[in-house]
Design a protein around this motif. Structure first.
Motif, PDB file in Angstrom:
ATOM      1  N   MET A   1      35.827  26.116  50.846  1.00  0.00           N
ATOM      2  CA  MET A   1      36.089  26.289  49.340  1.00  0.00           C
ATOM      3  C   MET A   1      36.834  25.336  48.765  1.00  0.00           C
ATOM      4  SD  MET A   1      38.467  29.622  47.896  1.00  0.00           S
ATOM      5  CE  MET A   1      37.982  30.901  49.067  1.00  0.00           C
ATOM      6  N   ASN A   2      36.300  24.914  47.569  1.00  0.00           N
ATOM      7  CA  ASN A   2      37.174  23.528  46.789  1.00  0.00           C
ATOM      8  C   ASN A   2      38.263  23.994  45.842  1.00  0.00           C
ATOM      9  OD1 ASN A   2      35.964  24.223  44.554  1.00  0.00           O
ATOM     10  ND2 ASN A   2      34.003  23.084  44.918  1.00  0.00           N
ATOM     11  N   LYS A   3      38.915  23.203  45.273  1.00  0.00           N
ATOM     12  CA  LYS A   3      39.921  23.354  44.328  1.00  0.00           C
ATOM     13  C   LYS A   3      39.454  24.256  43.348  1.00  0.00           C
ATOM     14  CE  LYS A   3      43.326  21.038  41.651  1.00  0.00           C
ATOM     15  NZ  LYS A   3      43.921  19.503  41.095  1.00  0.00           N
ATOM     16  N   LYS A   4      38.409  24.114  42.623  1.00  0.00           N
ATOM     17  CA  LYS A   4      37.911  24.755  41.485  1.00  0.00           C
ATOM     18  C   LYS A   4      37.668  26.180  41.737  1.00  0.00           C
ATOM     19  CE  LYS A   4      35.431  21.432  38.880  1.00  0.00           C
ATOM     20  NZ  LYS A   4      34.260  20.702  38.181  1.00  0.00           N
ATOM     21  N   ASP A   5      37.501  26.434  43.043  1.00  0.00           N
ATOM     22  CA  ASP A   5      37.136  27.999  43.391  1.00  0.00           C
ATOM     23  C   ASP A   5      38.722  28.816  43.391  1.00  0.00           C
ATOM     24  OD1 ASP A   5      34.565  27.697  43.962  1.00  0.00           O
ATOM     25  OD2 ASP A   5      34.727  27.143  45.989  1.00  0.00           O
ATOM     26  N   ASN A   6      39.653  27.997  43.573  1.00  0.00           N
ATOM     27  CA  ASN A   6      41.001  28.802  43.464  1.00  0.00           C
ATOM     28  C   ASN A   6      41.645  28.710  41.975  1.00  0.00           C
ATOM     29  OD1 ASN A   6      41.087  29.012  46.138  1.00  0.00           O
ATOM     30  ND2 ASN A   6      41.700  27.060  46.854  1.00  0.00           N
ATOM     31  N   GLN A   7      41.139  27.930  41.113  1.00  0.00           N
ATOM     32  CA  GLN A   7      41.572  28.073  39.800  1.00  0.00           C
ATOM     33  C   GLN A   7      41.418  29.668  38.906  1.00  0.00           C
ATOM     34  OE1 GLN A   7      39.897  24.819  37.782  1.00  0.00           O
ATOM     35  NE2 GLN A   7      41.294  23.372  38.655  1.00  0.00           N
ATOM     36  N   ILE A   8      42.544  29.761  38.309  1.00  0.00           N
ATOM     37  CA  ILE A   8      42.548  30.997  37.255  1.00  0.00           C
ATOM     38  C   ILE A   8      41.854  30.595  36.108  1.00  0.00           C
ATOM     39  CG2 ILE A   8      43.954  32.559  36.015  1.00  0.00           C
ATOM     40  CD1 ILE A   8      46.267  32.302  38.277  1.00  0.00           C
ATOM     41  N   PRO A   9      40.706  31.491  35.784  1.00  0.00           N
ATOM     42  CA  PRO A   9      40.123  31.090  34.523  1.00  0.00           C
ATOM     43  C   PRO A   9      40.964  30.808  33.440  1.00  0.00           C
ATOM     44  CG  PRO A   9      39.156  32.893  35.712  1.00  0.00           C
ATOM     45  CD  PRO A   9      40.338  32.588  36.371  1.00  0.00           C
ATOM     46  N   GLN A  65      46.829  32.584  27.437  1.00  0.00           N
ATOM     47  CA  GLN A  65      47.066  32.983  29.084  1.00  0.00           C
ATOM     48  C   GLN A  65      46.850  34.318  29.189  1.00  0.00           C
ATOM     49  OE1 GLN A  65      50.578  31.423  30.663  1.00  0.00           O
ATOM     50  NE2 GLN A  65      49.951  31.985  32.836  1.00  0.00           N
ATOM     51  N   LEU A  66      45.760  34.619  29.495  1.00  0.00           N
ATOM     52  CA  LEU A  66      45.728  36.135  29.881  1.00  0.00           C
ATOM     53  C   LEU A  66      46.205  36.563  31.160  1.00  0.00           C
ATOM     54  CD1 LEU A  66      41.820  36.529  28.971  1.00  0.00           C
ATOM     55  CD2 LEU A  66      43.849  37.087  27.486  1.00  0.00           C
ATOM     56  N   PRO A  67      46.662  37.874  31.482  1.00  0.00           N
ATOM     57  CA  PRO A  67      47.130  38.347  32.580  1.00  0.00           C
ATOM     58  C   PRO A  67      46.095  38.169  33.688  1.00  0.00           C
ATOM     59  CG  PRO A  67      47.482  40.130  30.809  1.00  0.00           C
ATOM     60  CD  PRO A  67      46.703  38.961  30.248  1.00  0.00           C
ATOM     61  N   ILE A  68      46.438  37.901  34.888  1.00  0.00           N
ATOM     62  CA  ILE A  68      45.704  37.410  36.060  1.00  0.00           C
ATOM     63  C   ILE A  68      44.536  38.604  36.226  1.00  0.00           C
ATOM     64  CG2 ILE A  68      47.138  38.263  37.887  1.00  0.00           C
ATOM     65  CD1 ILE A  68      46.099  35.546  39.367  1.00  0.00           C
ATOM     66  N   GLU A  69      45.090  39.886  36.118  1.00  0.00           N
ATOM     67  CA  GLU A  69      44.062  40.857  36.419  1.00  0.00           C
ATOM     68  C   GLU A  69      43.017  41.004  35.408  1.00  0.00           C
ATOM     69  OE1 GLU A  69      47.344  41.086  35.601  1.00  0.00           O
ATOM     70  OE2 GLU A  69      47.949  41.885  37.808  1.00  0.00           O
ATOM     71  N   VAL A  70      43.225  40.344  34.131  1.00  0.00           N
ATOM     72  CA  VAL A  70      42.128  40.411  33.308  1.00  0.00           C
ATOM     73  C   VAL A  70      41.296  39.002  33.431  1.00  0.00           C
ATOM     74  CG1 VAL A  70      41.811  39.961  30.767  1.00  0.00           C
ATOM     75  CG2 VAL A  70      43.499  41.489  31.489  1.00  0.00           C
ATOM     76  N   ALA A  71      41.865  37.751  33.574  1.00  0.00           N
ATOM     77  CA  ALA A  71      41.292  36.603  33.795  1.00  0.00           C
ATOM     78  C   ALA A  71      40.300  36.635  35.092  1.00  0.00           C
ATOM     79  CB  ALA A  71      42.354  35.633  33.871  1.00  0.00           C
ATOM     80  N   ILE A  72      40.521  36.975  35.807  1.00  0.00           N
ATOM     81  CA  ILE A  72      39.969  36.970  37.235  1.00  0.00           C
ATOM     82  C   ILE A  72      38.502  37.697  37.218  1.00  0.00           C
ATOM     83  CG2 ILE A  72      41.451  36.133  38.580  1.00  0.00           C
ATOM     84  CD1 ILE A  72      41.572  38.842  39.993  1.00  0.00           C
ATOM     85  N   TYR A  73      38.447  39.083  36.200  1.00  0.00           N
ATOM     86  CA  TYR A  73      37.272  39.791  35.989  1.00  0.00           C
ATOM     87  C   TYR A  73      36.539  39.420  34.948  1.00  0.00           C
ATOM     88  CZ  TYR A  73      39.259  42.623  39.891  1.00  0.00           C
ATOM     89  OH  TYR A  73      39.716  42.953  41.079  1.00  0.00           O
ATOM     90  N   SER A  74      36.950  38.317  34.107  1.00  0.00           N
ATOM     91  CA  SER A  74      36.281  38.173  32.948  1.00  0.00           C
ATOM     92  C   SER A  74      35.159  36.950  33.399  1.00  0.00           C
ATOM     93  CB  SER A  74      37.202  37.562  31.747  1.00  0.00           C
ATOM     94  OG  SER A  74      38.160  38.447  31.565  1.00  0.00           O
TER      95      SER A  74
END
Length: 74
Positions: A1-9, A65-74
Motif C-alpha cells: 500500500m502506498n502513501k496515496k492509499d492512506n490519504q483522507i480525500p 474539510q469534511l468529517p472523515i466518515e463523509v470523506a471516506i465514503y465520497s
C-alpha cells in the motif's frame, strides 16, 4: 500500500464556474486530486462533471474539510 492509499480525500466547494459551466457547478463539492506542481502555479486539480480530473484556478474554489466518515465514503 502506498502513501496515496492512506490519504483522507480532500474536497473543495466551487463558487465560480465562469467559462466552465459544462464542467463545474456552483455550490457543488469536488474531490481534489493532490498535485503539488499545479498548486505551485495557482491551480487545483479536481474531478469535474466529465468524470475526469482537470486543473482549474484555485480562486474558483474554497477548500473544505469534511468529517472523515463523509470523506471516506465520497
Amino acid at each position: 500500500m502506498n502513501k496515496k492509499d492512506n490519504q483522507i480525500p480532500q474536497f473543495a466547494l466551487c463558487f465560480n464556474n465562469e467559462g466552465y459551466t459544462a464542467s463545474l457547478e456552483v455550490g457543488k463539492f469536488y474531490r481534489v486530486i493532490p498535485d503539488e506542481e499545479a498548486a505551485e502555479h495557482g491551480y487545483i486539480r479536481v474531478i469535474d462533471e466529465s468524470g475526469e480530473d482537470y486543473a482549474y484556478t484555485t480562486n474558483r474554489f474554497h477548500f473544505v474539510q469534511l468529517p472523515i466518515e463523509v470523506a471516506i465514503y465520497s
